[in-house]
Design an enzyme around this catalytic site. Structure first.
Site, PDB file in Angstrom:
ATOM      1  N   GLU A  47       0.854  -1.182   0.000  1.00 57.54           N
ATOM      2  CA  GLU A  47       0.000   0.000   0.000  1.00 57.54           C
ATOM      3  C   GLU A  47       0.898   1.242   0.000  1.00 57.54           C
ATOM      4  OE1 GLU A  47      -3.297   2.101   2.924  1.00 57.54           O
ATOM      5  OE2 GLU A  47      -2.890  -0.047   3.153  1.00 57.54           O
ATOM      6  N   ASP A  58      -4.765  10.009   9.337  1.00 58.43           N
ATOM      7  CA  ASP A  58      -3.386   9.603   9.607  1.00 58.43           C
ATOM      8  C   ASP A  58      -2.888  10.120  10.947  1.00 58.43           C
ATOM      9  OD1 ASP A  58      -3.046   8.274   7.158  1.00 58.43           O
ATOM     10  OD2 ASP A  58      -2.719  10.170   6.135  1.00 58.43           O
TER      11      ASP A  58
END
Length: 267
Positions: A47, A58
């Site tokens: 990924e 995030d």
């Protein structure tokens, strides 16, 4: 079945290893080397995150990596060039992690056509509204890209059912509330949540957010999942001030986790 799902369904060990790295961190050159190293060191799927200025999902490690990459000029065009250079030398399917705004800015069809041409086989868009996913899925299907939808333990039951129904074949279970990042402990209640998802669907399950240690992997690989995503721990390896040492740490960690996952073969 897409190449991403078929890769996970054909494994001869409990579940696949899915490392995450941020494109352009600490440098474009390091990203290219990291992709090749991960592929050679046991990654089943890789990924890669497209840096974004407002990465809501995030944690601090990936936010810092994204900020660093953007400050050095990393963008979609540079990433596409990089992917075109390496795609024929990488066996593991590549999955792109991106927020929805860059997709809309480029145009959904154009964005997906360009990443497909660059070798991307799957895409994760954490802030994609489910109500707007039908068109994205339609274009992805035409390009043999798998749109991987996310479910969380806090999602209402009806919404989870809708996500499972729309999913092309692989579901991303978010293993902790909040943002990504390295955590000391994995929430054991996730095992029960995954079991409930299994009762609703026979589609494949990958799990991520907060998984950062071999001991986490040893626990989760017994939860009947098909893939484990590890992000911040891999990104952290590459943050070493010495780029070569960072790549060595990345390789060693990938080999270590891969060995753990393959220690209990199926059949």
């Amino acid at each position: 079945m897409s190449i991403v799902s078929s890769t996970l369904s054909s494994l001869h060990y409990p579940c696949g290893l899915i490392p995450f790295i941020t494109a352009g961190s600490p440098s474009i050159n390091s990203t290219e080397k990291a992709l090749l190293l991960l592929d050679q060191s046991g990654a089943d799927i890789i990924e890669i995150g497209l840096p974004y200025s407002d990465p809501l999902a995030d944690g601090p490690v990936i936010q810092e990596a994204s900020s660093q990459a953007l400050s050095q000029g990393m963008n979609l065009d540079i990433l596409l060039d990089l992917l075109h250079r390496v795609k024929d030398n990488i066996q593991a399917p590549l999955v792109l992690f991106t927020y929805y705004n860059p997709v809309l800015s480029r145009g959904v069809a154009v964005f997906l056509q360009e990443i497909a041409a660059a070798g991307i086989k799957g895409i994760i868009i954490p802030d994609l509204p489910l109500e707007e996913s039908d068109y994205v899925i339609e274009v992805c299907n035409a390009l043999s890209i798998e749109l991987i939808l996310l479910v969380t333990p806090t999602s209402p039951s009806e919404r989870i059912d809708n996500i499972l129904d729309k999913s092309q074949g692989l579901i991303y279970v978010v293993s902790s509330t909040g943002v990504t990042g390295m955590r000391d402990e994995i929430n054991n209640r996730m095992e029960d949540f995954i079991a409930r998802i299994r009762l609703k669907t026979d589609k494949l399950i990958m799990i991520g957010f907060g998984i950062s240690k071999d001991e986490h992997v040893r626990k989760i690989m017994n939860w009947n999942v098909d893939g484990i995503v590890i992000g911040s721990a891999f990104v952290n390896c590459l943050s070493d001030p010495n780029p070569d040492e960072g790549l060595k740490k990345l390789q060693d960690f990938c080999l270590s986790v891969g060995k753990t996952l393959r220690s209990n073969p199926i059949g």
